[in-house]
Design a protein around this motif. Structure first.
Motif, PDB file in Angstrom:
ATOM      1  N   UNK A 153       0.812  -1.221   0.000  1.00  0.00           N
ATOM      2  CA  UNK A 153       0.000   0.000   0.000  1.00  0.00           C
ATOM      3  C   UNK A 153       0.842   1.265   0.000  1.00  0.00           C
ATOM      4  N   UNK A 154       2.086   1.166   0.441  1.00  0.00           N
ATOM      5  CA  UNK A 154       2.952   2.320   0.591  1.00  0.00           C
ATOM      6  C   UNK A 154       4.249   2.089  -0.177  1.00  0.00           C
ATOM      7  N   UNK A 167       3.422  -5.165  -3.901  1.00  0.00           N
ATOM      8  CA  UNK A 167       2.273  -4.555  -4.571  1.00  0.00           C
ATOM      9  C   UNK A 167       1.680  -5.548  -5.560  1.00  0.00           C
ATOM     10  N   UNK A 168       2.551  -6.295  -6.225  1.00  0.00           N
ATOM     11  CA  UNK A 168       2.077  -7.326  -7.140  1.00  0.00           C
ATOM     12  C   UNK A 168       1.315  -8.436  -6.449  1.00  0.00           C
ATOM     13  N   UNK A 169       1.741  -8.794  -5.254  1.00  0.00           N
ATOM     14  CA  UNK A 169       1.038  -9.828  -4.480  1.00  0.00           C
ATOM     15  C   UNK A 169      -0.396  -9.408  -4.204  1.00  0.00           C
ATOM     16  N   UNK A 192       1.224  -8.186   7.188  1.00  0.00           N
ATOM     17  CA  UNK A 192       1.896  -7.936   8.465  1.00  0.00           C
ATOM     18  C   UNK A 192       2.303  -6.464   8.577  1.00  0.00           C
ATOM     19  N   UNK A 193       2.197  -5.947   9.784  1.00  0.00           N
ATOM     20  CA  UNK A 193       2.725  -4.618  10.039  1.00  0.00           C
ATOM     21  C   UNK A 193       4.218  -4.703  10.285  1.00  0.00           C
ATOM     22  N   UNK A 194       4.728  -3.805  11.106  1.00  0.00           N
ATOM     23  CA  UNK A 194       6.150  -3.836  11.443  1.00  0.00           C
ATOM     24  C   UNK A 194       6.371  -4.908  12.511  1.00  0.00           C
ATOM     25  N   UNK A 195       6.894  -6.040  12.062  1.00  0.00           N
ATOM     26  CA  UNK A 195       7.084  -7.209  12.910  1.00  0.00           C
ATOM     27  C   UNK A 195       8.577  -7.348  13.233  1.00  0.00           C
TER      28      UNK A 195
END
Length: 257
Positions: A153-154, A167-169, A192-195
């Protein structure tokens, strides 16, 4: 409790988890086994026997088999996919979590590194999924789960290949869901966020960036690999029968900020 009574029960299912040797993949495999699934674990350096993930899965009374496959090698991935397609017990759940990352400014980013990241994180994810899903579609039942990223997304910084692949995923998840959901195969992604894993060590070792990231996470902490377990079981189970084509964030509220 039977599968009919508990929609989260995965007893009798076999889950293939790539990138299962450590970090998020190991946690996903462990969560699926706790829900009743037997596990096929694959990573580039997966031990045939004696791995940490094998010990954890067998301690739960579930079956485990490990395979070493380099996801940068198309022929190796296809040979592994064919092997999995010939199993007596077919793959019911496919978790596409294998991945790599290369950090370098975009203006100097090595093209071979860019190509390798796309091959591992996107192209060969599709190659494996395509062959495994053929069997799922023939049986009229299956679950495909991709590991996406906040960078689906970013834009990120210094990771153009990783951002392009993730992004392709996201697009691939939607495209496959459009084609396969009517055939009984749901396709979803976990974000996942920042893991706190090896992939984010460079960020966590940078005190300025680490603090900036932490300040934006509403949950007030970095995630752990185990935080991904519940979402994985949900998307692998009957509880998500009517869920397909989504990207489910597990990010402590980051994307809602």
């Amino acid at each position: 409790m039977s599968d009919a009574e508990n929609p989260f029960d995965l007893t009798g299912r076999t889950a293939l988890v790539s990138g299962a040797r450590r970090g998020i993949g190991l946690a996903m495999a462990h969560a699926l086994a706790r829900a009743g699934a037997d596990i096929v674990g694959v990573s580039a350096n997966m031990e045939r026997q004696g791995s940490d993930v094998e010990r954890r899965i067998r301690a739960l009374g579930r079956a485990f088999e490990g395979h070493a496959v380099d996801f940068a090698d198309r022929e190796a991935v296809l040979a592994f996919a064919d092997l999995m397609s010939e199993r007596a017990r077919p793959i019911d759940i496919l978790v596409n979590n294998a991945g790599t990352i290369v950090r370098a400014p975009a203006a100097e980013h090595p093209l071979d590194a860019f190509d390798r990241v796309l091959e591992v994180n996107l192209a060969n994810q599709f190659a494996l999924t395509q062959r495994i899903a053929r069997g799922m579609l023939a049986r009229g039942r299956g679950r495909v789960i991709f590991t996406a990223s906040l960078l689906s997304f970013q834009g990120g910084i210094n990771v153009p290949g990783y951002t392009a692949a993730k992004s392709g995923i996201l697009g691939l998840t939607k495209a496959l869901a459009n084609e396969w959901t009517a055939g009984g195969v749901t396709v979803n992604a976990i974000v996942p966020g920042y893991i706190a894993t090896d992939n984010t060590r460079a960020l966590r070792d940078d005190p300025i960036r680490a603090q900036a990231i932490l300040d934006r996470i509403p949950a007030g902490r970095w995630g752990t690999s185990d935080d991904l377990g519940g979402a994985t079981v949900f998307l692998a189970s009957r509880a998500s029968d009517y869920v397909s084509g989504i990207a489910l964030p597990v990010d402590g509220g980051w994307l809602g900020r």
